[in-house]
Design a protein around this motif. Sequence first.
Motif, PDB file in Angstrom:
ATOM      1  N   TYR A 234       0.855  -1.192   0.000  1.00  0.00           N
ATOM      2  CA  TYR A 234       0.000   0.000   0.000  1.00  0.00           C
ATOM      3  C   TYR A 234       0.889   1.239   0.000  1.00  0.00           C
ATOM      4  O   TYR A 234       1.864   1.324   0.755  1.00  0.00           O
ATOM      5  CB  TYR A 234      -0.888  -0.038   1.245  1.00  0.00           C
TER       6      TYR A 234
ATOM      7  N   TYR B 135       0.551   4.082   1.160  1.00  0.00           N
ATOM      8  CA  TYR B 135       0.589   4.820   2.429  1.00  0.00           C
ATOM      9  C   TYR B 135       0.875   3.866   3.596  1.00  0.00           C
ATOM     10  O   TYR B 135       0.437   4.092   4.721  1.00  0.00           O
ATOM     11  CB  TYR B 135      -0.737   5.530   2.670  1.00  0.00           C
TER      12      TYR B 135
ATOM     13  N   ALA C 262      -0.137   4.388   7.471  1.00  0.00           N
ATOM     14  CA  ALA C 262      -1.276   3.568   7.871  1.00  0.00           C
ATOM     15  C   ALA C 262      -0.910   2.669   9.056  1.00  0.00           C
ATOM     16  O   ALA C 262      -1.728   2.455   9.955  1.00  0.00           O
ATOM     17  CB  ALA C 262      -1.760   2.729   6.700  1.00  0.00           C
TER      18      ALA C 262
ATOM     19  N   HIS D 243      -3.028   2.426  12.398  1.00  0.00           N
ATOM     20  CA  HIS D 243      -3.631   1.162  12.822  1.00  0.00           C
ATOM     21  C   HIS D 243      -3.232   0.793  14.251  1.00  0.00           C
ATOM     22  O   HIS D 243      -4.037   0.234  15.004  1.00  0.00           O
ATOM     23  CB  HIS D 243      -3.215   0.030  11.867  1.00  0.00           C
TER      24      HIS D 243
ATOM     25  N   LYS E 223     -11.066   8.592   7.371  1.00  0.00           N
ATOM     26  CA  LYS E 223      -9.812   7.854   7.226  1.00  0.00           C
ATOM     27  C   LYS E 223      -9.816   6.893   6.033  1.00  0.00           C
ATOM     28  O   LYS E 223      -8.805   6.263   5.744  1.00  0.00           O
ATOM     29  CB  LYS E 223      -9.513   7.054   8.503  1.00  0.00           C
TER      30      LYS E 223
ATOM     31  N   VAL F 288     -11.463   4.054   5.682  1.00  0.00           N
ATOM     32  CA  VAL F 288     -11.339   2.682   6.158  1.00  0.00           C
ATOM     33  C   VAL F 288     -11.827   1.668   5.125  1.00  0.00           C
ATOM     34  O   VAL F 288     -11.224   0.604   4.933  1.00  0.00           O
ATOM     35  CB  VAL F 288     -12.105   2.516   7.493  1.00  0.00           C
TER      36      VAL F 288
ATOM     37  N   ASP G 215      -9.167   0.780   2.662  1.00  0.00           N
ATOM     38  CA  ASP G 215      -7.859   0.493   3.251  1.00  0.00           C
ATOM     39  C   ASP G 215      -7.584  -1.003   3.123  1.00  0.00           C
ATOM     40  O   ASP G 215      -8.355  -1.829   3.613  1.00  0.00           O
ATOM     41  CB  ASP G 215      -7.881   0.910   4.723  1.00  0.00           C
TER      42      ASP G 215
ATOM     43  N   TYR H 150      -8.081  -3.186   6.272  1.00  0.00           N
ATOM     44  CA  TYR H 150      -9.430  -3.560   6.680  1.00  0.00           C
ATOM     45  C   TYR H 150     -10.110  -4.457   5.647  1.00  0.00           C
ATOM     46  O   TYR H 150     -10.958  -5.281   6.008  1.00  0.00           O
ATOM     47  CB  TYR H 150     -10.261  -2.302   6.944  1.00  0.00           C
TER      48      TYR H 150
END
Length: 368
Positions: free
Chosen positions: A54, A56, A60, A64, A115, A117, A120, A123
């Motif tokens: 990812y 970021y 992240a 997290h 954010k 989510v 992401d 998640y």
Amino acid sequence: MTPEQEQQARNQAFYLLKKYTSFTFLDQARLRYQGFLDAFVNQLKTPPLAVQNYRYAVHAQTRHEEEYKEFLRQMISMEQGLALLRSTHHKQEAYNTISRTDFMEQLFGRYADEKGVCIDPFYIALGIVYEHPGNSIHPSNHTAFIKDVIIAAAMNSTRRITTSNLKDYDPFRLVDWNSLRQSQKWTYETLFFEPEWPIPRIFPDYLPSCPSYNRNHQDQIFTGGTIPTDGIWEPWFITPIFKNTDPAKMAAKVGCPNYFLAGAVATEYQLEGMDTWEEVWWRLLWEDKRYLDGTIPAEEADYLKTRPPVAPQIFTDHKAYPGDVCPITGNWHAPHMQGKTVRVEAGNIMPGSKINAAGNAVTWYLKV
């Protein structure tokens, strides 16, 4: 309902009210939350490849870790609340502590929107399924550990609804997001509403009987009064509603049993299918003294049972609209009509309104 059907409904309602407020039921919610947390921390230690790649990923990872700390703080509240439920008669304090556990804001609320989510990879690996902005939180849309969190939240919400005496909690919202109806306390309509929600209504082979009607007028609490005892109460209407041709046989209407915590205000009651609220007398059926002796009632072992798998419902291509002539005899299902299924004979008129309360067009589908 016939007297036999009403007694069966009372037995089932009594069983569910005890289940929804039990240690065992809420501990099952805790276990689902804990499964999510265990998977969360394992991903923090060993991120899947999609998380590692990812763009970021570094930022992240830090976020997290902070999110995990917040989830962990909330879990501590649930564990403390369950410990209180097992060790004190102050059930309100125990339930309030349990209610502080709510992962939904971080996963689906404003924080989650800000954010990102739902998109992401971290998640997504836990089971979030992104479809479009405003992603539905219905469990069927998500998988794995995210689905467990949603079911745990529904279990926690069911307990809040069961012990609440406010209109803020609407049982219909658990099963029909298009419904505008509210209910202060459970009715037979809301308690057994279809389609089923994430928490299936499963009963043991031998269903314990609900206590007999409490015909004692001395200890009844009128709407607006203060409930003195934790337990299950039953609403009696002021004037007889069911009238027999013989005046001597007139019977007062008694509504669905409900759970009240000591100190709560006795609510009005909304009769099934009605939009008006009626003042009633609440009479105690069962005083909740569970766990005071340090043991868990044996019947709670049945709360852990799951329903055997059933074949999914299959719908044909045949459809019709309210007011149409029914083309084929059979069972017809309307998703936008509170999920109802009715049997209609060929040649009869399809029931219901063309538009539901939320403004959605109603369509009937023939079931196989």
